[in-house]
Design a protein around this motif. Structure first.
Motif, PDB file in Angstrom:
ATOM      1  N   THR A   8       0.743  -1.224  -0.079  1.00  0.00           N
ATOM      2  CA  THR A   8       0.211   0.133  -0.032  1.00  0.00           C
ATOM      3  C   THR A   8       0.840   1.262  -0.020  1.00  0.00           C
ATOM      4  O   THR A   8       0.692   2.174  -0.720  1.00  0.00           O
ATOM      5  CB  THR A   8      -0.917   0.018   1.299  1.00  0.00           C
ATOM      6  OG1 THR A   8      -1.711  -1.154   1.219  1.00  0.00           O
ATOM      7  CG2 THR A   8      -1.966   1.097   1.203  1.00  0.00           C
ATOM      8  N   LEU A  11       2.565   1.771  -3.334  1.00  0.00           N
ATOM      9  CA  LEU A  11       1.533   2.245  -4.480  1.00  0.00           C
ATOM     10  C   LEU A  11       1.294   3.781  -4.279  1.00  0.00           C
ATOM     11  O   LEU A  11       1.194   4.490  -5.317  1.00  0.00           O
ATOM     12  CB  LEU A  11       0.226   1.286  -4.376  1.00  0.00           C
ATOM     13  CG  LEU A  11       0.552   0.114  -5.113  1.00  0.00           C
ATOM     14  CD1 LEU A  11      -0.735  -1.053  -4.940  1.00  0.00           C
ATOM     15  CD2 LEU A  11       0.756  -0.146  -6.745  1.00  0.00           C
ATOM     16  N   GLU A  12       1.010   4.037  -3.003  1.00  0.00           N
ATOM     17  CA  GLU A  12       0.841   5.481  -2.746  1.00  0.00           C
ATOM     18  C   GLU A  12       2.045   6.291  -2.995  1.00  0.00           C
ATOM     19  O   GLU A  12       1.837   7.467  -3.702  1.00  0.00           O
ATOM     20  CB  GLU A  12       0.545   5.712  -1.343  1.00  0.00           C
ATOM     21  CG  GLU A  12       0.389   6.962  -0.984  1.00  0.00           C
ATOM     22  CD  GLU A  12       0.177   7.128   0.696  1.00  0.00           C
ATOM     23  OE1 GLU A  12      -0.120   8.351   1.080  1.00  0.00           O
ATOM     24  OE2 GLU A  12       0.038   6.040   1.221  1.00  0.00           O
ATOM     25  N   CYS A  13       3.260   5.943  -2.843  1.00  0.00           N
ATOM     26  CA  CYS A  13       4.437   6.642  -3.277  1.00  0.00           C
ATOM     27  C   CYS A  13       4.779   6.706  -4.792  1.00  0.00           C
ATOM     28  O   CYS A  13       4.851   7.703  -5.175  1.00  0.00           O
ATOM     29  CB  CYS A  13       5.829   5.908  -2.676  1.00  0.00           C
ATOM     30  SG  CYS A  13       7.316   6.704  -2.923  1.00  0.00           S
ATOM     31  N   ALA A  14       4.281   5.304  -5.403  1.00  0.00           N
ATOM     32  CA  ALA A  14       4.244   5.479  -6.863  1.00  0.00           C
ATOM     33  C   ALA A  14       3.314   6.588  -7.374  1.00  0.00           C
ATOM     34  O   ALA A  14       3.607   7.469  -8.503  1.00  0.00           O
ATOM     35  CB  ALA A  14       4.133   4.252  -7.471  1.00  0.00           C
ATOM     36  N   PHE A  15       2.300   6.652  -6.922  1.00  0.00           N
ATOM     37  CA  PHE A  15       1.058   7.317  -7.479  1.00  0.00           C
ATOM     38  C   PHE A  15       1.463   8.815  -7.324  1.00  0.00           C
ATOM     39  O   PHE A  15       1.389   9.716  -8.076  1.00  0.00           O
ATOM     40  CB  PHE A  15      -0.480   7.194  -6.870  1.00  0.00           C
ATOM     41  CG  PHE A  15      -1.130   8.080  -7.225  1.00  0.00           C
ATOM     42  CD1 PHE A  15      -1.801   8.240  -8.369  1.00  0.00           C
ATOM     43  CD2 PHE A  15      -1.468   9.257  -6.201  1.00  0.00           C
ATOM     44  CE1 PHE A  15      -2.971   9.237  -8.634  1.00  0.00           C
ATOM     45  CE2 PHE A  15      -2.344  10.145  -6.443  1.00  0.00           C
ATOM     46  CZ  PHE A  15      -3.152  10.085  -7.652  1.00  0.00           C
ATOM     47  N   LEU A  16       1.857   9.216  -6.165  1.00  0.00           N
ATOM     48  CA  LEU A  16       2.587  10.689  -5.646  1.00  0.00           C
ATOM     49  C   LEU A  16       3.579  11.013  -6.575  1.00  0.00           C
ATOM     50  O   LEU A  16       3.856  12.149  -6.908  1.00  0.00           O
ATOM     51  CB  LEU A  16       2.794  10.701  -4.273  1.00  0.00           C
ATOM     52  CG  LEU A  16       1.736  10.521  -3.250  1.00  0.00           C
ATOM     53  CD1 LEU A  16       2.233  10.826  -1.805  1.00  0.00           C
ATOM     54  CD2 LEU A  16       0.519  12.051  -3.503  1.00  0.00           C
ATOM     55  N   ALA A  18       4.393   9.877  -9.657  1.00  0.00           N
ATOM     56  CA  ALA A  18       3.666  10.022 -11.116  1.00  0.00           C
ATOM     57  C   ALA A  18       2.891  11.475 -11.306  1.00  0.00           C
ATOM     58  O   ALA A  18       3.009  12.088 -12.011  1.00  0.00           O
ATOM     59  CB  ALA A  18       2.820   8.898 -11.493  1.00  0.00           C
ATOM     60  N   PHE A  19       2.132  11.656 -10.133  1.00  0.00           N
ATOM     61  CA  PHE A  19       1.401  12.994 -10.143  1.00  0.00           C
ATOM     62  C   PHE A  19       2.266  14.220 -10.057  1.00  0.00           C
ATOM     63  O   PHE A  19       2.181  14.986 -10.628  1.00  0.00           O
ATOM     64  CB  PHE A  19       0.334  13.057  -8.816  1.00  0.00           C
ATOM     65  CG  PHE A  19      -0.533  14.073  -9.016  1.00  0.00           C
ATOM     66  CD1 PHE A  19      -1.377  14.209  -9.515  1.00  0.00           C
ATOM     67  CD2 PHE A  19      -0.482  15.051  -7.623  1.00  0.00           C
ATOM     68  CE1 PHE A  19      -2.226  15.533  -9.813  1.00  0.00           C
ATOM     69  CE2 PHE A  19      -0.946  16.198  -7.646  1.00  0.00           C
ATOM     70  CZ  PHE A  19      -2.185  16.327  -8.732  1.00  0.00           C
ATOM     71  N   TRP A  22       3.952  14.764 -13.490  1.00  0.00           N
ATOM     72  CA  TRP A  22       2.762  15.065 -14.314  1.00  0.00           C
ATOM     73  C   TRP A  22       2.570  16.807 -14.047  1.00  0.00           C
ATOM     74  O   TRP A  22       2.619  17.442 -14.996  1.00  0.00           O
ATOM     75  CB  TRP A  22       1.425  14.501 -13.986  1.00  0.00           C
ATOM     76  CG  TRP A  22       0.449  15.303 -14.888  1.00  0.00           C
ATOM     77  CD1 TRP A  22       0.261  14.946 -16.262  1.00  0.00           C
ATOM     78  CD2 TRP A  22      -0.684  16.160 -14.488  1.00  0.00           C
ATOM     79  NE1 TRP A  22      -0.938  15.837 -16.631  1.00  0.00           N
ATOM     80  CE2 TRP A  22      -1.358  16.434 -15.786  1.00  0.00           C
ATOM     81  CE3 TRP A  22      -0.972  16.762 -13.447  1.00  0.00           C
ATOM     82  CZ2 TRP A  22      -2.453  17.127 -15.707  1.00  0.00           C
ATOM     83  CZ3 TRP A  22      -1.915  17.588 -13.137  1.00  0.00           C
ATOM     84  CH2 TRP A  22      -2.742  17.989 -14.448  1.00  0.00           C
TER      85      TRP A  22
END
Length: 64
Positions: A8, A11-16, A18-19, A22
């Motif tokens: 978890t 995944l949170e680190c990867a999402f942040l 990528a965001f 961007w």
């Protein structure tokens, strides 16, 4: 608050990440579009500042 698992947090680190990438990419694109206008404004401000300094010096002392 229950402890989060490794997956978890990963995944949170990867999402942040990528965001953030961007957002940085979007900001750079915006800056590339407006940099000529910003450069013109900076040049005009510089010319105005130098002109004002010369005018004040000339007016106050009467000589160069």
């Amino acid at each position: 608050m229950e402890p989060r698992g490794f997956l978890t947090r990963l995944l949170e680190c990867a999402f942040l990440f990528a965001f953030s990438a961007w957002l940085i990419r979007t900001a750079v694109r915006c800056l590339i579009e407006v940099w000529p206008v910003l450069a013109v404004i900076a040049i005009l401000a510089l010319i105005g500042t130098i002109g004002w300094r010369v005018y004040r010096h000339w007016r106050d002392t009467g000589q160069w």
